[in-house]
Design an enzyme around this catalytic site. Structure first.
Site, PDB file in Angstrom:
ATOM      1  CG  HIS A 267      -1.769   1.240   1.312  1.00  0.00           C
ATOM      2  ND1 HIS A 267      -2.701   1.571   0.353  1.00  0.00           N
ATOM      3  CD2 HIS A 267      -1.808   2.240   2.211  1.00  0.00           C
ATOM      4  CE1 HIS A 267      -3.286   2.702   0.675  1.00  0.00           C
ATOM      5  NE2 HIS A 267      -2.753   3.137   1.797  1.00  0.00           N
ATOM      6  CB  CYS A 268       3.720   2.245   1.904  1.00  0.00           C
ATOM      7  SG  CYS A 268       2.740   2.209   3.424  1.00  0.00           S
ATOM      8  CB  ILE A 269       6.968   1.377  -1.753  1.00  0.00           C
ATOM      9  CG1 ILE A 269       7.486   1.159  -0.325  1.00  0.00           C
ATOM     10  CG2 ILE A 269       8.115   1.843  -2.637  1.00  0.00           C
ATOM     11  CD1 ILE A 269       8.521   0.075  -0.213  1.00  0.00           C
ATOM     12  CB  ILE A 271       0.381   4.674  -3.029  1.00  0.00           C
ATOM     13  CG1 ILE A 271      -0.337   3.562  -3.809  1.00  0.00           C
ATOM     14  CG2 ILE A 271      -0.578   5.803  -2.706  1.00  0.00           C
ATOM     15  CD1 ILE A 271      -1.456   2.895  -3.047  1.00  0.00           C
ATOM     16  CG  ASP A 272       3.251   6.189   0.860  1.00  0.00           C
ATOM     17  OD1 ASP A 272       2.054   5.973   0.588  1.00  0.00           O
ATOM     18  OD2 ASP A 272       3.811   5.725   1.856  1.00  0.00           O
TER      19      ASP A 272
END
Length: 431
Positions: A267-269, A271-272
């Protein structure tokens, strides 16, 4: 009053969003002796948790059952918000189709709970987002309620730092960054997390805490983008990139090894970085370096499919009509998390170009319902006959449960995107 309740463990903790972030956090507060009330809009998840069943592979059901026995309960009734003293929001923050921040889950959560906020509560946002979200999106809901932030209500941002499947770190041992809307809010945030986390790292503002989370993941995105580009260059030059990385990693300073793969997942890398790219435009800035890394990582599934196509051509086979088996469709090793998995993108490209695609993943027995991807498939067992029946087997996620020796023995053609095979097997094509 709030600080005293936290210190004496008489405060009730409310966790909003019972997923990969919310459940570990609920477990940690429960383990520390707090009563925890979990909130989620998914009725099935609520029922499963209240029955002591875990929806996440790496969290044993026994831990959920123990938490329930300790007083935890889950609910879909957000009107119960007044019962809790701490409100911790752990909802998704995806990107839109135009790669812009989608804060709809945060906004809908605030719209739902705002009428129930009361004096004496602390509200903490953990969802990854752009700098300014806490002040610009959450604070107006609190202000309209007539509460005074920093006096009778406390607002903080503390980014989640979960690493599913990593046995070396737990919720308790991962340092917790906390920024407050006011100094008093920061103190309240330190008190809240300090009773359950070994080390709390205070920063001067919610914006600094929000940007800290983005920097952490942009750091990984940029370095993975670099090594993925190096992989392509090394492949064209006939050099083993993994040999190069291992050799470079012997340098005791100035180098940190990162490893290539079929793309970025989780979910993070993936998208962030685009949260910061979007926010930077407000200040007239372009994030060239960050966007370039994102483009390289985004293009990796296409590059993998090209390697598969070329390998089949070398064996007088076309991609269209070939039977392809994808090994591992979770986004990282030994988890069941499918969010932003590059494996799914590889499967979609193969399917769209006429290949007949199946998958095997010991952690994902049935292909789950996803917002943007659809496959009506179940995981196949890796018997010798099954492996031999496919024109190509593609290793996408290197789960520990795979029998790599048997895979290499029985696969007709093996595409390795993880550097698992280094012995020069003529059936193995590195991608």
């Amino acid at each position: 009053m709030l600080l005293e309740k936290i210190a004496s463990k008489k405060s009730v903790i409310g966790i909003l969003g019972l997923g990969y972030v919310g459940i570990p956090l609920a477990l940690r507060f429960s383990e520390a002796g707090f009563r925890v009330l979990g909130f989620d809009i998914d009725g099935d998840r609520v029922a499963n948790l209240n029955s002591g069943r875990s929806p996440i592979k790496h969290i044993p059901g026994a831990e959920i059952a123990s938490m329930v026995a300790g007083g935890f309960s889950a609910t879909a009734d957000f009107a119960r918000i007044p019962e809790v003293d701490a409100i911790i929001i752990c909802v998704p923050t995806p990107l839109s189709r135009h790669r812009e921040p989608d804060l709809s889950f945060i906004v809908s959560t605030m719209e739902t709970i705002a009428p129930h906020l009361r004096a004496g509560q602390i509200l903490s946002l953990e969802s990854t987002t752009w700098p300014g979200t806490t002040e610009e999106v959450l604070r107006p809901f609190v202000d309209k309620r007539g509460l005074t932030i920093g006096e009778d209500f406390f607002l903080v941002y503390s980014p989640e730092r979960e690493d599913p499947g990593n046995p070396n770190f737990t919720t308790r041992t991962i340092p917790k960054v906390v920024g407050g809307a006011t100094p008093a809010c920061r103190v309240a945030g330190e008190a809240l997390y300090g009773v359950v986390i070994d080390r709390v790292v205070p920063v001067s503002s919610t914006q600094a805490a929000e940007l800290t989370k983005l920097l952490e993941n942009i750091h990984r995105s940029v370095n993975i983008g670099l090594v993925n580009e190096m992989k392509i260059i090394a492949d064209r030059m006939g050099i083993d990139i993994y040999e190069v990385i291992d050799a470079a990693a012997t340098k005791p300073f100035g180098f940190t090894p990162y490893y290539p793969g079929p793309g970025l997942g989780g979910h993070c890398i993936p998208i962030d970085p685009f949260y910061l790219t979007w926010k930077a435009r407000e200040y007239g800035l372009s994030t060239h370096f960050i966007e370039l890394a994102g483009e390289i990582n985004r293009d990796m599934p296409e590059w993998v499919v090209t390697k598969i196509t070329d390998a089949l051509n070398d064996r007088q086979k076309s991609l269209k009509g070939s039977r392809i088996l994808a090994l591992g469709i979770a986004y990282k090793r030994d988890v069941d998390d499918m969010r932003e998995s590059p494996s799914v993108l590889v499967m979609e490209i193969l399917r769209d170009r006429g290949a007949l695609v199946d998958y095997s993943d010991p952690n994902v027995p049935v292909f789950p319902k996803m917002r943007e991807h659809k496959f009506d498939l179940k995981s196949v067992d890796l018997t010798p006959d099954v492996l031999t029946s496919y024109d190509a087997v593609v290793l996408l996620t290197d789960h520990s449960d795979f029998d790599y020796e048997a895979i290499a023995q029985y696969a007709q053609l093996l595409i390795d995107t993880r550097g698992k095979y280094r012995n020069g097997n003529e059936k193995v094509v590195k991608a």
